[in-house]
Design a protein around this motif. Structure first.
Motif, PDB file in Angstrom:
ATOM      1  N   GLN A 113       0.838  -1.193   0.000  1.00 12.83           N
ATOM      2  CA  GLN A 113       0.000   0.000   0.000  1.00 12.83           C
ATOM      3  C   GLN A 113       0.879   1.252   0.000  1.00 12.83           C
ATOM      4  O   GLN A 113       1.906   1.295   0.681  1.00 12.83           O
ATOM      5  CB  GLN A 113      -0.915   0.016   1.228  1.00 12.83           C
ATOM      6  N   LEU A 114       0.462   2.238  -0.774  1.00  9.41           N
ATOM      7  CA  LEU A 114       1.222   3.496  -0.847  1.00  9.41           C
ATOM      8  C   LEU A 114       0.786   4.416   0.293  1.00  9.41           C
ATOM      9  O   LEU A 114       0.141   5.441   0.098  1.00  9.41           O
ATOM     10  CB  LEU A 114       0.998   4.153  -2.214  1.00  9.41           C
ATOM     11  N   TYR A 144      -0.286   5.233 -11.597  1.00 11.23           N
ATOM     12  CA  TYR A 144      -1.161   4.183 -12.129  1.00 11.23           C
ATOM     13  C   TYR A 144      -2.397   4.010 -11.249  1.00 11.23           C
ATOM     14  O   TYR A 144      -3.526   3.935 -11.747  1.00 11.23           O
ATOM     15  CB  TYR A 144      -0.386   2.873 -12.225  1.00 11.23           C
ATOM     16  N   ARG A 145      -2.189   3.953  -9.947  1.00  8.17           N
ATOM     17  CA  ARG A 145      -3.319   3.746  -9.032  1.00  8.17           C
ATOM     18  C   ARG A 145      -4.241   4.960  -8.981  1.00  8.17           C
ATOM     19  O   ARG A 145      -5.415   4.837  -8.626  1.00  8.17           O
ATOM     20  CB  ARG A 145      -2.807   3.379  -7.642  1.00  8.17           C
ATOM     21  N   GLN A 150      -0.896   7.731 -18.483  1.00 10.41           N
ATOM     22  CA  GLN A 150       0.183   8.250 -19.321  1.00 10.41           C
ATOM     23  C   GLN A 150       1.370   8.697 -18.471  1.00 10.41           C
ATOM     24  O   GLN A 150       2.533   8.499 -18.838  1.00 10.41           O
ATOM     25  CB  GLN A 150      -0.308   9.420 -20.180  1.00 10.41           C
ATOM     26  N   VAL A 151       1.073   9.280 -17.317  1.00  9.60           N
ATOM     27  CA  VAL A 151       2.153   9.667 -16.394  1.00  9.60           C
ATOM     28  C   VAL A 151       2.903   8.423 -15.937  1.00  9.60           C
ATOM     29  O   VAL A 151       4.140   8.416 -15.869  1.00  9.60           O
ATOM     30  CB  VAL A 151       1.588  10.443 -15.182  1.00  9.60           C
ATOM     31  N   ALA A 152       2.171   7.373 -15.624  1.00  4.40           N
ATOM     32  CA  ALA A 152       2.799   6.124 -15.208  1.00  4.40           C
ATOM     33  C   ALA A 152       3.705   5.578 -16.304  1.00  4.40           C
ATOM     34  O   ALA A 152       4.844   5.152 -16.039  1.00  4.40           O
ATOM     35  CB  ALA A 152       1.733   5.088 -14.843  1.00  4.40           C
ATOM     36  N   ALA A 180      -0.167  -0.218 -18.250  1.00  6.97           N
ATOM     37  CA  ALA A 180      -0.643   1.163 -18.292  1.00  6.97           C
ATOM     38  C   ALA A 180      -1.094   1.537 -19.699  1.00  6.97           C
ATOM     39  O   ALA A 180      -2.110   2.229 -19.881  1.00  6.97           O
ATOM     40  CB  ALA A 180       0.456   2.111 -17.808  1.00  6.97           C
ATOM     41  N   LYS A 181      -0.377   1.080 -20.714  1.00  8.18           N
ATOM     42  CA  LYS A 181      -0.771   1.363 -22.096  1.00  8.18           C
ATOM     43  C   LYS A 181      -2.088   0.682 -22.446  1.00  8.18           C
ATOM     44  O   LYS A 181      -2.909   1.226 -23.203  1.00  8.18           O
ATOM     45  CB  LYS A 181       0.334   0.931 -23.056  1.00  8.18           C
TER      46      LYS A 181
END
Length: 199
Positions: A113-114, A144-145, A150-152, A180-181
């Protein structure tokens, strides 16, 4: 001091402690393979115990703390690893070389967990070294979460470019970029060599 410096100091400092030196040599002389797993684990525990005893006598040895932190991380004892990295951070909070590793092990200890402490350490690591690929990996995961796909992709692509296509992290980074893509609806095959400087 960079992580490599801590690691070198751990090995050099161990020459003053014959027990630790012998265990380090023994551990790295064990051939890889399932038949030797028990011996490897036994030697690792012995080495950890020896490091802890040495640190009880001299808790200022950052090299030993880093060696201990990495051993505990390697065997999946994340709370113990967090404690060891915390001892380094307490003594040298600007130690940019280990901030990314510290953030990652806090992440692992928190069941992936972040949590706020992970984000704080991640940001500090990237402020100190924008090319800390461990911290970049976490930053990409955060994006991503948050559904900033795109940032990821951009962050993980940067990490892949820095680490290179043959690094241990390359496969994980490529899979993450691909995921992510896919979320973006644009999933061409990831080229591990893209953006990598071969010079």
């Amino acid at each position: 001091m960079a992580a490599g410096g801590y690691w070198a100091y751990a090995k050099l400092g161990a020459t003053d402690d014959l027990a630790i030196t012998a265990l380090i040599d023994k551990r790295y002389s064990i051939p890889a393979g399932a038949d030797n797993d028990a011996l490897w684990q036994e030697t690792t525990v012995e080495l950890i115990t020896a490091l802890e005893k040495a640190l009880d006598k001299d808790s200022s040895n950052l090299g030993y703390w880093l060696y201990l932190a990495r051993l505990e991380t390697e065997r999946g004892f994340y709370p113990q690893a967090v404690r060891a990295y915390g001892e380094i951070y307490k003594r040298e909070p600007e130690g940019a070389g280990v901030l990314g590793e510290y953030a990652q092990v806090v992440f692992l200890a928190a069941n992936n967990q972040l949590v706020p402490e992970v984000l704080r350490l991640m940001k500090a690591a990237l402020e100190a070294n924008p090319e800390d690929t461990t911290a970049l990996g976490l930053a990409g995961l955060y994006a991503y979460r948050e559904e900033n796909y795109q940032v990821a992709v951009d962050i993980w692509s940067k990490a892949l470019s820095i680490d290179g296509p043959n690094s241990p992290s390359a496969q994980v980074l490529m899979a993450s970029i691909q995921a992510a893509k896919t979320k973006l609806g644009d999933a061409p095959e990831v080229d591990a060599h893209a953006g990598h400087d071969h010079a």
